[in-house]
Design an enzyme around this catalytic site. Structure first.
Site, PDB file in Angstrom:
ATOM      1  N   CYS A  34      -5.643  -1.852  12.823  1.00  0.00           N
ATOM      2  CA  CYS A  34      -3.949  -0.730  12.197  1.00  0.00           C
ATOM      3  C   CYS A  34      -2.866  -0.679  13.379  1.00  0.00           C
ATOM      4  O   CYS A  34      -3.218  -0.807  14.209  1.00  0.00           O
ATOM      5  CB  CYS A  34      -4.883   0.633  11.614  1.00  0.00           C
ATOM      6  SG  CYS A  34      -5.572   2.080  12.885  1.00  0.00           S
ATOM      7  N   ALA A  35      -2.349   0.839  13.407  1.00  0.00           N
ATOM      8  CA  ALA A  35      -1.207   1.085  14.130  1.00  0.00           C
ATOM      9  C   ALA A  35      -1.887   1.631  15.412  1.00  0.00           C
ATOM     10  O   ALA A  35      -1.411   0.599  16.307  1.00  0.00           O
ATOM     11  CB  ALA A  35      -0.538   1.811  13.428  1.00  0.00           C
TER      12      ALA A  35
END
Length: 377
Positions: free
Chosen positions: A73-74
């Site tokens: 994910c980020a």
């Protein structure tokens, strides 16, 4: 049992070794399509995190039974939660430590060249496609196009028993914040840049230093107005054997000419560069560029990104054997491609030499490299 974190370095090693890895990317679709972790034998499934809030049952059948799974994910939080859910469902998975931000910032160090006079190390910023270099000779080092992670260069210099005394930037970069001035200020090293780049801080103009010599190194500045991002890009020719080509020549093409909104003018300058200066350089000279577009395509059999000029000429035959009209037409086609994110703000920061806080720099740089976009094969 807690799920394991996988570091950006571990993923880089898997990519370099061409190992298998299944990546479950839980960012939104647009972010995934714009920029993802790349590897020749990596497989992908993109399912936004919000679709998995109620559990991972909808994707269980889409996950491999016999391959390593990495959740991405980020920033890390969402991927860790999804990895935990997979673990509870009896599926083994790791998550990317620090998320895509850590992937963007990892520097992989590779020895690319060594003879009796110099040793050259390449710093590969795998998540951005940016390349920087350390040239070491008899305990003294010169850095080419450093990123903002100045501690990494400082620590590595100590590791190889060298003192950083010289730093050069080939141009004002558009896709990342330079560490040139930061490193020079911290170490008291000489910092060189073209005056025509318009930087507003103190530096040594390359126009006044066409040759930089130290120990057993003789660096020649090929100062030509070349496209890429700026009107004053340069390349550095070291000991008549190595060409540090900045954003002028890449393994798979040439620099883009459109970031200054002067496509035709700068494309003509690039033609002159290729057909006057570069044409005089021997085929066996090793070209070490400032960026790359595809790791799998541009990393050579020796494990670094670069190629002899002869190989690059063959690989990009249409560009190196074109009439001026054909050349300009081909180069201008590249101007339609997407520009680097936040490039105007990044150039402005590099021009001022005044740096914002680390979180802001990280935010500005996030995303893919789009400097090596002109593949002219």
């Amino acid at each position: 049992m807690a799920v394991k974190a996988m570091t950006a370095k571990e993923i880089t090693e898997k990519a370099l070794k061409k190992e298998n890895l299944f990546i479950l990317d839980v960012r939104n679709e647009a972010d995934f399509n714009d920029w993802k972790i790349e590897g020749e034998n990596f497989e992908y499934l993109n399912v936004p995190y919000f679709e998995l809030i109620d559990g991972v049952d909808p994707i269980k059948e889409k996950l491999p039974k016999n391959k390593e799974i990495l959740v991405v994910c980020a920033k890390e939080g969402s991927s860790k939660m999804v990895a935990d859910m997979l673990d509870e469902a009896g599926i083994s998975a790791s998550y990317l430590e620090g998320g895509m931000k850590s992937w963007s910032e990892h520097l992989e160090k590779i020895k690319v060249y060594e003879d009796q006079d110099v040793t050259v190390y390449q710093f590969v910023r795998v998540g951005k496609g940016c390349l920087s270099y350390m040239i070491v000779s008899d305990g003294e080092a010169l850095i080419v196009d450093p990123s903002r992670f100045v501690e990494e260069y400082e620590a590595f210099a100590k590791e190889v028993g060298a003192e950083i005394k010289h730093i050069v930037d080939s141009h004002l970069h558009a896709d990342h914040i330079s560490g040139g001035r930061m490193l020079a200020d911290k170490l008291g090293a000489d910092y060189y840049l073209m005056k025509s780049e318009g930087a507003t801080f103190d530096f040594l103009p390359l126009e006044d230093h066409e040759k930089i010599t130290f120990k057993n190194v003789m660096l020649e500045v090929l100062a030509v107005k070349t496209p890429g991002h700026t009107p004053g890009s340069v390349s550095f020719f070291v000991n008549n054997k190595l060409l540090f080509s900045g954003d002028t020549i890449f393994v798979s093409g040439l620099g883009r000419p459109d970031l200054g909104n002067k496509v035709k003018e700068w494309a003509k300058d690039l033609y002159k560069t290729v057909y006057s200066k570069v044409s005089q350089i021997a085929d066996d000279v090793i070209v070490l560029p400032g960026h790359y577009g595809n790791l799998d395509e541009e990393m050579n059999e020796f494990g670094y990104i670069g190629a002899t000029l002869g190989d690059i000429r063959k690989r990009n035959e249409k560009m190196f054997n074109a009439t001026e009209e054909q050349f300009l037409e081909q180069v201008e086609k590249s101007a339609s491609s997407v520009k680097p994110p936040n490039f105007e703000e990044i150039v402005a920061i590099n021009r001022r030499g005044k740096f914002v806080d680390p979180e802001k720099m990280q935010e500005l740089e996030i995303g893919p490299n789009r400097c090596a976009v002109h593949h002219a094969g």
